[in-house]
Write a protein that holds these residues in place. Structure first.
Motif, mmCIF file in Angstrom:
data_model
loop_
_atom_site.group_PDB
_atom_site.id
_atom_site.type_symbol
_atom_site.label_atom_id
_atom_site.label_comp_id
_atom_site.label_asym_id
_atom_site.label_seq_id
_atom_site.Cartn_x
_atom_site.Cartn_y
_atom_site.Cartn_z
ATOM 1 N N UNK A 133 -6.517 9.455 5.665
ATOM 2 C CA UNK A 133 -6.716 10.416 6.441
ATOM 3 C C UNK A 133 -5.687 11.200 6.853
ATOM 4 N N UNK A 134 -6.245 12.795 7.203
ATOM 5 C CA UNK A 134 -5.163 13.772 7.510
ATOM 6 C C UNK A 134 -5.320 14.284 8.761
ATOM 7 N N UNK A 135 -4.441 14.538 9.668
ATOM 8 C CA UNK A 135 -4.823 14.887 11.107
ATOM 9 C C UNK A 135 -3.480 15.560 11.543
ATOM 10 N N UNK A 136 -3.529 15.770 12.847
ATOM 11 C CA UNK A 136 -2.526 16.578 13.520
ATOM 12 C C UNK A 136 -1.136 15.509 13.568
ATOM 13 N N UNK A 137 -1.488 14.532 13.642
ATOM 14 C CA UNK A 137 -0.190 13.481 13.689
ATOM 15 C C UNK A 137 0.451 13.336 12.431
ATOM 16 N N UNK A 138 -0.267 13.577 11.183
ATOM 17 C CA UNK A 138 0.348 13.425 9.888
ATOM 18 C C UNK A 138 -0.759 12.810 9.043
ATOM 19 N N UNK A 139 -0.406 12.020 8.119
ATOM 20 C CA UNK A 139 -1.199 11.434 7.046
ATOM 21 C C UNK A 139 -1.085 9.808 7.016
ATOM 22 N N UNK A 140 -2.226 9.069 7.042
ATOM 23 C CA UNK A 140 -2.096 7.611 6.708
ATOM 24 C C UNK A 140 -3.023 7.236 5.794
ATOM 25 N N UNK A 141 -2.702 6.046 5.183
ATOM 26 C CA UNK A 141 -3.476 5.653 4.294
ATOM 27 C C UNK A 141 -3.968 3.929 5.034
ATOM 28 N N UNK A 142 -5.370 3.585 4.497
ATOM 29 C CA UNK A 142 -5.412 2.460 4.753
ATOM 30 C C UNK A 142 -4.625 1.281 3.902
ATOM 31 N N UNK A 143 -4.682 0.194 4.149
ATOM 32 C CA UNK A 143 -4.048 -0.917 3.257
ATOM 33 C C UNK A 143 -4.537 -1.256 1.939
ATOM 34 N N UNK A 201 0.753 -1.270 0.042
ATOM 35 C CA UNK A 201 -0.052 -0.083 0.038
ATOM 36 C C UNK A 201 0.707 1.202 0.144
ATOM 37 N N UNK A 202 0.270 2.594 0.167
ATOM 38 C CA UNK A 202 0.469 3.788 0.044
ATOM 39 C C UNK A 202 1.334 4.100 1.573
ATOM 40 N N UNK A 203 2.585 4.779 1.349
ATOM 41 C CA UNK A 203 3.175 5.378 2.621
ATOM 42 C C UNK A 203 3.176 6.871 2.462
ATOM 43 N N UNK A 204 2.845 7.793 3.404
ATOM 44 C CA UNK A 204 3.353 9.012 3.255
ATOM 45 C C UNK A 204 4.547 9.416 3.804
ATOM 46 N N UNK A 258 -4.421 4.622 12.922
ATOM 47 C CA UNK A 258 -4.398 3.618 11.813
ATOM 48 C C UNK A 258 -5.658 3.346 11.043
ATOM 49 N N UNK A 259 -5.418 3.107 9.951
ATOM 50 C CA UNK A 259 -6.934 2.887 9.055
ATOM 51 C C UNK A 259 -6.701 1.470 8.896
ATOM 52 N N UNK A 267 -11.515 15.437 6.541
ATOM 53 C CA UNK A 267 -10.147 14.883 6.302
ATOM 54 C C UNK A 267 -9.935 13.383 5.919
ATOM 55 N N UNK A 268 -10.912 12.657 5.296
ATOM 56 C CA UNK A 268 -11.188 11.606 5.063
ATOM 57 C C UNK A 268 -11.550 11.457 3.495
ATOM 58 N N UNK A 269 -10.521 10.901 2.761
ATOM 59 C CA UNK A 269 -10.530 10.541 1.446
ATOM 60 C C UNK A 269 -10.413 9.182 0.869
ATOM 61 N N UNK A 270 -10.945 9.035 -0.315
ATOM 62 C CA UNK A 270 -11.047 7.722 -1.005
ATOM 63 C C UNK A 270 -10.181 7.943 -2.568
ATOM 64 N N UNK A 271 -9.396 6.919 -2.813
ATOM 65 C CA UNK A 271 -8.653 6.755 -4.082
ATOM 66 C C UNK A 271 -8.775 5.694 -4.804
ATOM 67 N N UNK A 272 -8.544 5.527 -6.097
ATOM 68 C CA UNK A 272 -8.758 4.230 -6.786
ATOM 69 C C UNK A 272 -7.511 4.072 -7.303
#
Lengths: 117, 108
Positions: free
Chosen positions: B91-101, A44-47, B3-4, B33-38
């Motif tokens: 998601x985007x938050x104060x601790x940074x950005x994370x993606x789900x798997x 997956x993607x990692x910022x 964690x997502x 601050x919740x987004x989805x990508x393809x």
């Protein structure tokens, strides 16, 4: 329409520094935030981190000790340096516009970087 | 760090069927601050949904997003052949950005 293009070596030796540049066209870099994101093969993607055009940065805590992102507004470019790389840093590296309102509306096509001797 | 978790890992469906993808956060996420990508093989991710429920420019209305707090959903009302791909929440938050798997939607 802002376009982004990554450039840099496709092969880096272990323990060396990975260096990539993202060139922004179709708009000025002197607005918005700009990011680096990576994707290991089959994963997956990692910022990695982002920079504002003024130079302020925010990095992924897991990579913070090894990462520097910088911006060159005169060239409409921003760059990534990742030090002391290992095989675990092998990935497709994307540059992206954002976070813009918390999301990424525009991405580069990505560039494959392999860490190997 | 937030964690997502995405479920299911893989969704096997036929064209024309409805797809429901879940994204769960380890702590509350602002809906703004919740987004989805393809993402399709060999391509960069493409923004589908931002602010949990707003479609990005040019995204067909068969894609919709919903949810709040820690539970978010991406729905594809009727799968088209071009929709078979991997979908990521972010998601985007104060601790940074994370993606789900990611959730892979493949053809049954």
């Amino acid at each position: 329409q802002v376009q982004l293009q990554e450039s840099g070596p496709g092969l880096v030796k272990p323990s060396e520094t990975l260096s990539l540049i993202c060139t922004v066209s179709g708009g000025s870099i002197s607005s918005y935030y700009w990011s680096w994101i990576r994707q290991p093969p089959g994963k997956g993607l990692e910022w990695i981190g982002y920079i504002y055009y003024s130079g302020s940065t925010n990095y992924n805590p897991s990579l913070k000790s090894r990462v520097t992102i910088s911006v060159d507004t005169s060239k409409n470019q921003f760059s990534l340096k990742l030090r002391s790389v290992t095989a675990a840093d092998t990935a497709v590296y994307y540059c992206a516009r954002g976070p813009y309102g918390g999301y990424y509306p525009g991405w580069g096509q990505g560039t494959q970087v392999t860490v190997s001797s | 760090e937030i964690v997502l978790t995405q479920s299911p890992g893989t969704l096997s469906l036929s064209p024309g069927e409805r797809a429901t993808l879940s994204c769960r956060a380890s702590q509350s996420v602002s809906s703004s601050y919740l987004a989805w990508y393809q993402q399709k093989p060999g391509q960069a991710p493409r923004l589908l949904i931002y602010g949990a429920s707003s479609r990005a420019t040019g995204i067909p209305d068969r894609f919709s997003g919903s949810g709040s707090g820690t539970d978010f959903t991406l729905t594809i009302s009727r799968l088209e052949p071009e929709d078979f791909a991997v979908y990521y929440c972010q998601q985007y938050g104060s601790s940074g950005i994370t993606f789900g798997p990611g959730t892979k939607v493949d053809i049954k």
